[in-house]
Design a protein around this motif. Structure first.
Motif, PDB file in Angstrom:
ATOM      1  N   GLN A   1       0.333  -1.238   0.007  1.00 36.70           N
ATOM      2  CA  GLN A   1      -0.027   0.446   0.082  1.00 36.70           C
ATOM      3  C   GLN A   1       0.757   1.412   0.397  1.00 36.70           C
ATOM      4  O   GLN A   1       0.871   2.364  -0.404  1.00 36.70           O
ATOM      5  CB  GLN A   1      -0.917   0.116   1.139  1.00 36.70           C
ATOM      6  N   ASP A   2       2.108   1.124   0.384  1.00 36.06           N
ATOM      7  CA  ASP A   2       2.984   2.160   0.854  1.00 36.06           C
ATOM      8  C   ASP A   2       3.937   2.740  -0.499  1.00 36.06           C
ATOM      9  O   ASP A   2       4.028   1.569  -1.675  1.00 36.06           O
ATOM     10  CB  ASP A   2       4.567   2.035   1.340  1.00 36.06           C
ATOM     11  N   SER A   3       3.603   3.759  -1.457  1.00 32.98           N
ATOM     12  CA  SER A   3       4.715   3.871  -2.195  1.00 32.98           C
ATOM     13  C   SER A   3       6.378   3.538  -2.426  1.00 32.98           C
ATOM     14  O   SER A   3       6.739   4.271  -0.656  1.00 32.98           O
ATOM     15  CB  SER A   3       5.088   5.683  -2.675  1.00 32.98           C
ATOM     16  N   VAL A   4       7.185   3.373  -1.936  1.00 33.21           N
ATOM     17  CA  VAL A   4       9.332   2.760  -1.775  1.00 33.21           C
ATOM     18  C   VAL A   4       9.581   3.563  -3.057  1.00 33.21           C
ATOM     19  O   VAL A   4       9.357   3.183  -4.272  1.00 33.21           O
ATOM     20  CB  VAL A   4       9.248   1.230  -0.982  1.00 33.21           C
TER      21      VAL A   4
ATOM     22  N   GLY B   1       5.391   6.826   1.601  1.00 35.18           N
ATOM     23  CA  GLY B   1       4.280   6.907   2.477  1.00 35.18           C
ATOM     24  C   GLY B   1       3.248   6.229   1.252  1.00 35.18           C
ATOM     25  O   GLY B   1       3.590   6.217  -0.624  1.00 35.18           O
ATOM     26  N   ARG B   2       1.706   6.232   1.763  1.00 37.79           N
ATOM     27  CA  ARG B   2       0.807   6.049   0.757  1.00 37.79           C
ATOM     28  C   ARG B   2       0.375   7.064   0.131  1.00 37.79           C
ATOM     29  O   ARG B   2       0.353   8.675   0.138  1.00 37.79           O
ATOM     30  CB  ARG B   2       0.184   5.974   1.877  1.00 37.79           C
TER      31      ARG B   2
ATOM     32  N   GLN C   1      -2.383   7.930  -0.759  1.00 42.45           N
ATOM     33  CA  GLN C   1      -3.252   8.795  -0.195  1.00 42.45           C
ATOM     34  C   GLN C   1      -3.073   9.781   0.865  1.00 42.45           C
ATOM     35  O   GLN C   1      -3.511  10.921   1.246  1.00 42.45           O
ATOM     36  CB  GLN C   1      -4.509   8.062   0.763  1.00 42.45           C
ATOM     37  N   ASP C   2      -2.180   9.088   1.068  1.00 43.08           N
ATOM     38  CA  ASP C   2      -1.088  10.182   2.496  1.00 43.08           C
ATOM     39  C   ASP C   2      -0.930  11.219   1.878  1.00 43.08           C
ATOM     40  O   ASP C   2       0.186  12.006   2.607  1.00 43.08           O
ATOM     41  CB  ASP C   2      -0.021   9.398   3.174  1.00 43.08           C
ATOM     42  N   MET C   3      -0.709  11.717   0.431  1.00 46.11           N
ATOM     43  CA  MET C   3       0.086  12.637  -0.174  1.00 46.11           C
ATOM     44  C   MET C   3      -0.312  13.917  -0.180  1.00 46.11           C
ATOM     45  O   MET C   3      -1.372  13.742  -0.547  1.00 46.11           O
ATOM     46  CB  MET C   3       0.563  11.961  -1.369  1.00 46.11           C
ATOM     47  N   VAL C   4      -0.378  15.262  -0.324  1.00 44.80           N
ATOM     48  CA  VAL C   4      -0.890  16.271   0.163  1.00 44.80           C
ATOM     49  C   VAL C   4      -0.487  16.842  -0.704  1.00 44.80           C
ATOM     50  O   VAL C   4       0.485  17.404  -0.697  1.00 44.80           O
ATOM     51  CB  VAL C   4      -1.191  16.800   1.088  1.00 44.80           C
TER      52      VAL C   4
END
Length: 426
Positions: free
Chosen positions: A313-316, A328-329, A331-334
């Protein structure tokens, strides 16, 4: 599993339980369980939880591990698993529920392990619900066995006899792995309790019959380093469930005398990588694990403990030697003013400010960033604390102070609790 029946396996009610005693207890309990397909293992005592899980597996029953212990959550899940029953030490407060009382047979005899179907689904764990409805994640005993052996080997714990003390409940994947399955497949010794307050943790470590390995969370470590910290008899610290900042890792090492090791994973994958926060920013996969990234940027974990590759689910970002950084995920990025930032990183910086006990950032309906904190600091002081590390557009315009942030036992804030808290802000 250690074949020597006299080898210590657990401390239960202050007494040492051998591996032979463990299997005797498991066999006795397995004979008592009702003949049902599913069991909600809600035992709070970690040894009782362990023998209940193994007894159910010996009977071919699937152990359901809910994401939260609230009865409303259990009742909701019971509709999805007809024939399930609840197993715990004490009667549920809600009358009319089908439940089984778990008590250790405490056999003075020893036994050999029962026959297990290692490839059959033995546990269905559920994601925490921090991003929505909890998702079921089925796993076999073989998955847990292989994962535990990889983990203790990669962390240099395979031959060490240490007391495994966890502040996380065994129903959570982190607690389940480290405090139940790691001892089961190594020489680590299970501790049956779950000390919550800093003083309880300190006393347990101080009086333990073996050097102690503490498996905890950043939330618990923050409170622990504020007390008369347990340096003596503490052999190591494992941290998970949230990012351990370099600041908190440094304070932990200075006060507790042990540099914390983080492990990385999920309910879907179990743990599969580690790092020593103060020395390395990159995560190193356990031996036997590797990450594969496709052209679209999606990453999958291939490992000998998993029957098939699992999508992360995370970007790596993967390095040539296999180590990786977690970005981070999605959907976690703003994105504000054409710039991007991770809410996880913003939260980490917020909680690192001296005088902020807890906090998190969120995006308001107007698209601007705001924060919720447990702190006596002024909003201006908090912004000044963030300023050296955060771009101007990501400084929270509105900062709400609350008495407490309703986190669960692992330090996470479930989506429903988050929505309720935000709705109450003025």
């Amino acid at each position: 599993m250690d074949s020597n029946s006299a080898t210590p396996f657990a401390i239960y009610n202050g007494k040492i339980v051998s591996r032979g005693n463990l299997w005797s207890d498991v066999l006795a309990l397995a004979a008592q369980l009702p003949d049902r397909p599913y069991i909600f293992n809600l035992c709070e005592n970690r040894y009782l939880f362990c023998i209940c899980l193994l007894a159910a597996a010996a009977r071919g029953q699937i152990c359901l591990l809910p994401p939260a212990g609230q009865m409303a959550v259990i009742l909701e899940m019971l509709r999805d698993y007809p024939g399930a029953y609840i197993a715990r030490e004490h009667a549920p407060q809600q009358a009319g529920l089908d439940w089984f009382e778990v008590a250790a047979p405490n056999a003075n005899t020893t036994a050999s392990p029962p026959h297990f179907d290692w490839q059959r689904i033995a546990v269905i764990a559920f994601t925490s619900g921090s991003t929505g409805k909890p998702k079921p994640c089925p796993h076999s005993l073989n998955t847990f066995k292989t994962s535990a052996e990889m983990a203790v080997s990669s962390l240099g714990l395979a031959e060490q006899q240490l007391l495994m003390l966890s502040t996380t409940p065994p129903q959570h994947m982190y607690g389940l792995e480290t405090s139940v399955f790691w001892p089961l497949f190594s020489q680590l010794v299970l501790h049956d309790g779950r000390p919550f307050f800093a003083e309880d943790i300190r006393q347990t470590i101080k009086t333990a019959p073996w050097p102690t390995l503490l498996a905890s969370t950043p939330t618990h470590l923050r409170s622990l380093i504020k007390t008369d910290a347990p340096r003596d008899n503490l052999a190591g610290i494992i941290s998970a469930t949230d990012t351990l900042s370099e600041k908190l890792a440094g304070e932990t090492a200075a006060i507790l005398g042990q540099s914390p090791r983080e492990i990385y994973g999920s309910t879907e994958t179990l743990s599969f990588a580690s790092r020593e926060t103060l020395r390395k920013n990159l995560w190193r996969p356990y031996s036997g694990c590797r990450l594969i990234q496709d052209k679209s940027g999606q990453t999958r974990l291939e490992s000998k403990h998993l029957p098939k590759a699992v999508l992360l689910q995370d970007s790596v970002q993967i390095e040539a030697d296999g180590r990786f950084a977690v970005l981070g995920r999605d959907q976690d990025m703003v994105k504000i003013g054409g710039k991007r930032a991770s809410l996880t990183e913003l939260n980490r910086r917020l909680k690192d400010i001296d005088g902020v006990e807890d906090g998190f950032c969120f995006i308001q309906e107007n698209g601007r960033l705001a924060a919720v904190v447990v702190s006596q600091l002024s909003s201006q002081a908090i912004r000044l604390g963030l300023q050296p590390y955060v771009d101007e557009v990501f400084l929270p315009r509105k900062i709400h102070s609350v008495a407490v942030i309703p986190r669960n036992e692992t330090g996470k804030l479930a989506k429903t609790e988050l929505e309720k808290l935000l709705a109450e802000l003025v």
